[in-house]
Design a protein around this motif. Structure first.
Motif, PDB file in Angstrom:
ATOM      1  N   GLY A 100       4.445   2.663   4.135  1.00  0.00           N
ATOM      2  CA  GLY A 100       3.836   2.792   2.810  1.00  0.00           C
ATOM      3  C   GLY A 100       2.634   3.707   2.775  1.00  0.00           C
ATOM      4  O   GLY A 100       1.762   3.560   1.904  1.00  0.00           O
ATOM      5  N   MET A 101       2.581   4.670   3.699  1.00  0.00           N
ATOM      6  CA  MET A 101       1.423   5.559   3.787  1.00  0.00           C
ATOM      7  C   MET A 101       1.159   6.305   2.482  1.00  0.00           C
ATOM      8  O   MET A 101       0.013   6.492   2.067  1.00  0.00           O
ATOM      9  N   SER A 102       2.213   6.727   1.806  1.00  0.00           N
ATOM     10  CA  SER A 102       2.029   7.506   0.574  1.00  0.00           C
ATOM     11  C   SER A 102       1.353   6.695  -0.520  1.00  0.00           C
ATOM     12  O   SER A 102       0.681   7.259  -1.397  1.00  0.00           O
ATOM     13  N   MET A 103       1.514   5.360  -0.484  1.00  0.00           N
ATOM     14  CA  MET A 103       0.898   4.529  -1.513  1.00  0.00           C
ATOM     15  C   MET A 103      -0.620   4.552  -1.427  1.00  0.00           C
ATOM     16  O   MET A 103      -1.312   4.522  -2.449  1.00  0.00           O
ATOM     17  N   TYR A 104      -1.142   4.621  -0.203  1.00  0.00           N
ATOM     18  CA  TYR A 104      -2.594   4.618  -0.042  1.00  0.00           C
ATOM     19  C   TYR A 104      -3.213   5.907  -0.578  1.00  0.00           C
ATOM     20  O   TYR A 104      -4.250   5.886  -1.247  1.00  0.00           O
ATOM     21  N   VAL A 121      -3.098  -2.446   8.153  1.00  0.00           N
ATOM     22  CA  VAL A 121      -3.063  -1.988   6.763  1.00  0.00           C
ATOM     23  C   VAL A 121      -4.420  -1.433   6.343  1.00  0.00           C
ATOM     24  O   VAL A 121      -4.514  -0.391   5.692  1.00  0.00           O
ATOM     25  N   GLN A 122      -5.481  -2.123   6.750  1.00  0.00           N
ATOM     26  CA  GLN A 122      -6.819  -1.704   6.341  1.00  0.00           C
ATOM     27  C   GLN A 122      -7.225  -0.390   6.988  1.00  0.00           C
ATOM     28  O   GLN A 122      -7.933   0.421   6.379  1.00  0.00           O
ATOM     29  N   VAL A 123      -6.787  -0.159   8.210  1.00  0.00           N
ATOM     30  CA  VAL A 123      -7.087   1.120   8.876  1.00  0.00           C
ATOM     31  C   VAL A 123      -6.468   2.281   8.107  1.00  0.00           C
ATOM     32  O   VAL A 123      -7.107   3.331   7.907  1.00  0.00           O
ATOM     33  N   LEU A 124      -5.236   2.122   7.647  1.00  0.00           N
ATOM     34  CA  LEU A 124      -4.587   3.185   6.882  1.00  0.00           C
ATOM     35  C   LEU A 124      -5.270   3.383   5.522  1.00  0.00           C
ATOM     36  O   LEU A 124      -5.388   4.511   5.036  1.00  0.00           O
ATOM     37  N   HIS A 125      -5.718   2.290   4.919  1.00  0.00           N
ATOM     38  CA  HIS A 125      -6.459   2.399   3.660  1.00  0.00           C
ATOM     39  C   HIS A 125      -7.751   3.183   3.879  1.00  0.00           C
ATOM     40  O   HIS A 125      -8.108   4.069   3.084  1.00  0.00           O
ATOM     41  N   LEU A 126      -8.450   2.886   4.967  1.00  0.00           N
ATOM     42  CA  LEU A 126      -9.677   3.610   5.290  1.00  0.00           C
ATOM     43  C   LEU A 126      -9.392   5.080   5.580  1.00  0.00           C
ATOM     44  O   LEU A 126     -10.124   5.965   5.119  1.00  0.00           O
ATOM     45  N   ALA A 127      -8.325   5.343   6.338  1.00  0.00           N
ATOM     46  CA  ALA A 127      -7.971   6.728   6.666  1.00  0.00           C
ATOM     47  C   ALA A 127      -7.659   7.530   5.405  1.00  0.00           C
ATOM     48  O   ALA A 127      -8.065   8.689   5.264  1.00  0.00           O
ATOM     49  N   ALA A 128      -6.933   6.890   4.465  1.00  0.00           N
ATOM     50  CA  ALA A 128      -6.605   7.577   3.213  1.00  0.00           C
ATOM     51  C   ALA A 128      -7.857   7.839   2.381  1.00  0.00           C
ATOM     52  O   ALA A 128      -7.949   8.852   1.674  1.00  0.00           O
ATOM     53  N   THR A 129      -8.833   6.941   2.464  1.00  0.00           N
ATOM     54  CA  THR A 129     -10.072   7.106   1.708  1.00  0.00           C
ATOM     55  C   THR A 129     -10.922   8.237   2.275  1.00  0.00           C
ATOM     56  O   THR A 129     -11.553   8.993   1.524  1.00  0.00           O
TER      57      THR A 129
END
Length: 267
Positions: free
Chosen positions: A29-33, A105-113
């Motif tokens: 779900g990388m694109s969602m972030y 999940v939170q790491v990917l959210h942070l990376a996207a931010t």
């Protein structure tokens, strides 16, 4: 899984594979972030809401879903494979798995931010995942590393804490009988690695008896030797506290990053 000592290595492999699943699945779900970041910046620029309101709403909605998904996988996999019986072991296994899933999940959210596009966020996520896998302690014991300074990277690895915790849940204070057919050669060799000071295990005559099943009634393997080999000494409570703290730090850093990009967007 077999209930005798021949399953010890299989149990180790299964625990590690389960943790890898939690680390890798969020990439789907990388694109969602990254898409969510664009919506957030547009709404903040229009001053529709405060970053804190957005972040609290987001966490409140996705947290139960992510926990439920992780627990579904844990419990199904637990029942199919036949890991340690008992409600306490099952719930402890699920708690560690759910925390690792939330962290990933939170790491990917942070990376996207933090990054301008999905490709850059993906690379940061992969870098973090690689550190976690290599420093988990599964592939090589930290004391056996040639460059001991690199072993300190394990403190950045959530997988290091989680793998140690799952080892304790699955193997602490358990005794496995030797299989009636005898230990296979790989398992016998694994035992000599776990107990390097037990010189009797290196005796050809004893190894022959173990692998031929001649000592089945006398043979009992304590899996505490496995936890000692991997230096797994933390209690379940300590493991959960560390993983929860790791997750909390990620949330704080993510929220600060969202505040900073919102202010930059409003300039």
């Amino acid at each position: 899984l077999p209930v005798d000592a021949s399953s010890i290595r299989q149990r180790l492999n299964l625990l590690f594979a389960s943790l890898c699943f939690f680390l890798l699945m969020p990439f789907i779900g990388m694109s969602m972030y990254t898409a969510d970041k664009g919506v957030y910046l547009a709404d903040v620029s229009a001053q529709l809401y405060q970053p804190s309101a957005y972040y609290m709403a987001k966490v409140t909605v996705i947290l139960p879903f992510n926990i439920f998904s992780a627990l579904c996988y844990c419990f199904i996999q637990y029942g199919m494979t036949g890991l340690r019986p008992g409600a306490t072991a099952i719930m402890q296994h699920g708690a560690i798995g759910a925390l690792v899933s939330l962290i990933a999940v939170q790491v990917l959210h942070l990376a996207a931010t933090l990054t301008p596009n999905q490709d850059a966020a993906f690379m940061i996520g992969i870098g973090w995942t690689c550190v976690n896998l290599v420093m988990s302690g599964f592939f090589i014991a930290y004391r056996e590393m040639r460059f001991q300074g690199l072993a300190n990277l394990r403190y950045l690895s959530a997988l290091h804490y989680a793998f140690e915790g799952m080892l304790q849940v699955e193997l602490k204070d358990r005794n496995f009988s030797c299989p009636a057919r005898g230990l296979d050669s790989q398992t016998a060799a694994f035992l000599t690695q776990l107990l390097p000071d037990a010189t009797s295990l290196a005796t050809p005559a004893l190894l022959k008896q173990l692998t031929n099943g001649q000592m089945q009634e006398q043979c009992l393997v304590s899996s505490n030797a496995v936890t000692e080999y991997f230096s797994a000494s933390r209690s379940f409570g300590e493991t959960v506290a560390i993983l929860a703290g790791y997750l909390g730090i990620l949330h704080v850093v993510t929220f600060v990053a969202m505040l900073l990009i919102a202010r930059r967007e409003n300039r």
